[in-house]
Design a protein around this motif. Structure first.
Motif, PDB file in Angstrom:
ATOM      1  N   GLY A  67     -19.598  -2.963   8.138  1.00 37.45           N
ATOM      2  CA  GLY A  67     -18.688  -1.517   7.452  1.00 37.45           C
ATOM      3  C   GLY A  67     -17.241  -1.521   8.289  1.00 37.45           C
ATOM      4  N   LEU A  68     -16.348  -2.783   8.102  1.00 33.13           N
ATOM      5  CA  LEU A  68     -15.250  -2.773   8.516  1.00 33.13           C
ATOM      6  C   LEU A  68     -14.404  -3.336   7.032  1.00 33.13           C
ATOM      7  N   TYR A  69     -15.567  -3.679   6.303  1.00 33.57           N
ATOM      8  CA  TYR A  69     -14.588  -3.382   4.822  1.00 33.57           C
ATOM      9  C   TYR A  69     -14.236  -2.515   3.914  1.00 33.57           C
ATOM     10  N   GLU A  70     -14.653  -1.091   4.484  1.00 30.37           N
ATOM     11  CA  GLU A  70     -14.129  -0.103   3.828  1.00 30.37           C
ATOM     12  C   GLU A  70     -13.026   0.502   4.300  1.00 30.37           C
ATOM     13  N   PRO A  71     -12.893   1.046   5.713  1.00 28.35           N
ATOM     14  CA  PRO A  71     -12.043   1.107   6.253  1.00 28.35           C
ATOM     15  C   PRO A  71     -10.770  -0.162   6.273  1.00 28.35           C
ATOM     16  N   SER A  72     -11.495  -1.059   6.127  1.00 28.06           N
ATOM     17  CA  SER A  72      -9.217  -2.781   5.479  1.00 28.06           C
ATOM     18  C   SER A  72      -9.213  -2.231   4.023  1.00 28.06           C
ATOM     19  N   LYS A  73      -9.909  -1.241   3.638  1.00 24.28           N
ATOM     20  CA  LYS A  73      -9.565  -1.337   2.228  1.00 24.28           C
ATOM     21  C   LYS A  73      -8.688  -0.319   2.040  1.00 24.28           C
ATOM     22  N   TYR A  74      -9.488   0.831   3.119  1.00 20.27           N
ATOM     23  CA  TYR A  74      -8.270   2.046   2.638  1.00 20.27           C
ATOM     24  C   TYR A  74      -6.978   1.536   3.444  1.00 20.27           C
ATOM     25  N   ALA A  75      -7.255   0.534   4.665  1.00 17.17           N
ATOM     26  CA  ALA A  75      -5.676   0.813   5.320  1.00 17.17           C
ATOM     27  C   ALA A  75      -4.801  -0.585   4.279  1.00 17.17           C
ATOM     28  N   CYS A  76      -4.984  -0.943   3.792  1.00 17.00           N
ATOM     29  CA  CYS A  76      -4.687  -1.458   2.356  1.00 17.00           C
ATOM     30  C   CYS A  76      -3.687  -0.554   1.802  1.00 17.00           C
ATOM     31  N   ASP A  77      -4.926   0.056   1.503  1.00 21.73           N
ATOM     32  CA  ASP A  77      -4.010   0.936   0.135  1.00 21.73           C
ATOM     33  C   ASP A  77      -2.992   1.938   0.996  1.00 21.73           C
ATOM     34  N   TRP A  78      -3.430   2.365   2.142  1.00 17.97           N
ATOM     35  CA  TRP A  78      -2.724   2.863   2.891  1.00 17.97           C
ATOM     36  C   TRP A  78      -0.606   2.109   3.162  1.00 17.97           C
ATOM     37  N   ALA A  79      -1.328   1.170   3.230  1.00 16.91           N
ATOM     38  CA  ALA A  79      -0.288  -0.177   3.628  1.00 16.91           C
ATOM     39  C   ALA A  79       0.645  -0.234   2.618  1.00 16.91           C
ATOM     40  N   PHE A  80       0.139  -0.965   1.186  1.00 20.49           N
ATOM     41  CA  PHE A  80       0.440  -0.859   0.537  1.00 20.49           C
ATOM     42  C   PHE A  80       0.127  -0.128  -0.719  1.00 20.49           C
ATOM     43  N   GLY A  81      -0.605   1.094  -0.606  1.00 17.66           N
ATOM     44  CA  GLY A  81      -0.564   2.002  -2.462  1.00 17.66           C
ATOM     45  C   GLY A  81      -1.402   1.073  -3.226  1.00 17.66           C
TER      46      GLY A  81
END
Length: 337
Positions: free
Chosen positions: A106-120
């Motif tokens: 479950g944490l994998y998807e929001p972690s990916k989203y956070a990476c996308d938000w932080a690093f584009g």
């Protein structure tokens, strides 16, 4: 050139849509619930292999000698303790599966989203980092259930009291810190396993959807299930025999490599969690000290005790988990992983 640009643009839109993360209560419940349920079902099916793995890892503590194989141990357990012994520790195992499995996937998807938000970006390295974070965090939070599980799996005499009685005894005799024994190696193992599984699964699926006629669905999920060479028959109708052979070999190699990396860490984790049973060989100070002592007193090969059981469990566990999780997510109205 224009066609290529529009294709890549369409693909980008397609995958950008998948990276949207909803924070509604129902979405969060379904997101973590489907992951936990999928892992719990897979755990209930493969639990006997986990019991055998723990028993194999605790063989001949502090001494060298001939080891009992998985088949022979299986026969001994059935003869001496009965079929129920193969399901020792199932209650904490299922509890852990719902919590740990739900958090790990479950944490994998929001972690990916956070990476996308932080690093584009959500390139393969960031996916690996997201998987490692998800696995390590899930293990740190659910380690007590793992400790209770291995204690019950190792000692059939604890079956009557159950996990609650064992937890009370453990806290009263060894302190509440005992519930986090082996958490370091457990986090390292979970981080490596989750990163390798989810990142490769996610990235391979993205590439195949982009460059082949395959679409999101059961066949794609089955074909990409990590370390699952048995399912190469699915590829017969989709991909050429040469590619299928490469996939079969690479899946087998991936499973072996993963086992070689995680088996020693898993063995150290088990020994640390079962310190009470290991007192006759001395107290292990930490994971590195445990690995050193095992290699010194039992030989380097002892670090791979239970390795075959780890490998045998990895394929079915991954297959059932990923296919069920994707199906449950679809039924809940969620996007695929």
């Amino acid at each position: 050139m224009g066609a290529d640009s529009s294709l890549s643009g369409a693909v980008k839109v397609k995958f950008d849509e998948k990276q949207k993360w909803s924070t509604s209560t129902s979405h969060i419940v379904y997101h973590f619930g489907t992951s936990g349920l999928a892992v719990a079902i897979a755990t209930s099916i493969t639990h006997p292999l986990d019991v055998l793995k723990v028993r194999l890892q605790m063989q001949l503590m502090g001494q060298k000698g001939p080891l009992t194989g998985m088949g022979q141990l299986f026969a001994q357990v059935l003869k001496n303790e009965g079929t129920k012994s193969l399901y020792l520790g199932l209650t904490p195992a299922l509890t852990r599966s719902v919590l740990y499995g739900g958090l790990r996937l479950g944490l994998y998807e929001p972690s990916k989203y956070a990476c996308d938000w932080a690093f584009g970006s959500t390139n393969i390295l960031l996916k690996i980092a997201s998987g490692a974070f998800a696995g390590a965090t899930a293990t740190a939070l659910t380690n007590p259930t793992e400790v209770l599980k291995v204690r019950l799996q190792m000692n059939s005499n604890l079956r009557r009291g159950g996990p609650i009685a064992e937890m009370r005894r453990l806290i009263s005799e060894e302190g509440i810190k005992a519930l986090w024994k082996g958490v370091g190696p457990a986090m390292a193992r979970a981080a490596a396993l989750t990163a390798s599984q989810l990142a490769t699964y996610d990235e391979s699926k993205r590439i195949l959807i982009m460059w082949t006629p395959l679409e999101e669905g059961f066949q794609l999920h089955l074909m990409l299930t990590p370390f699952n060479p048995e399912m190469s028959i699915v590829m017969t109708c989709i991909i050429s025999p040469i590619v299928r052979l490469i996939y079969l070999n690479s899946s087998t190699v991936a499973g072996i490599v993963s086992t070689c990396i995680t088996a020693p860490v898993d063995m150290v984790k088990t020994r640390l969690m079962l310190q009470r049973e290991s007192r006759k060989v001395g107290s292990y100070k930490n994971g590195f000290h445990c690995a050193y002592q095992v290699a010194l007193t039992e030989g380097p090969r002892a670090l791979y005790k239970g390795g075959f059981a780890v490998f045998a469990r990895l394929g079915p566990q991954s297959t059932i988990t990923f296919i069920l999780c994707e199906k449950l997510r679809k039924l809940a109205g969620l996007d695929a992983i």
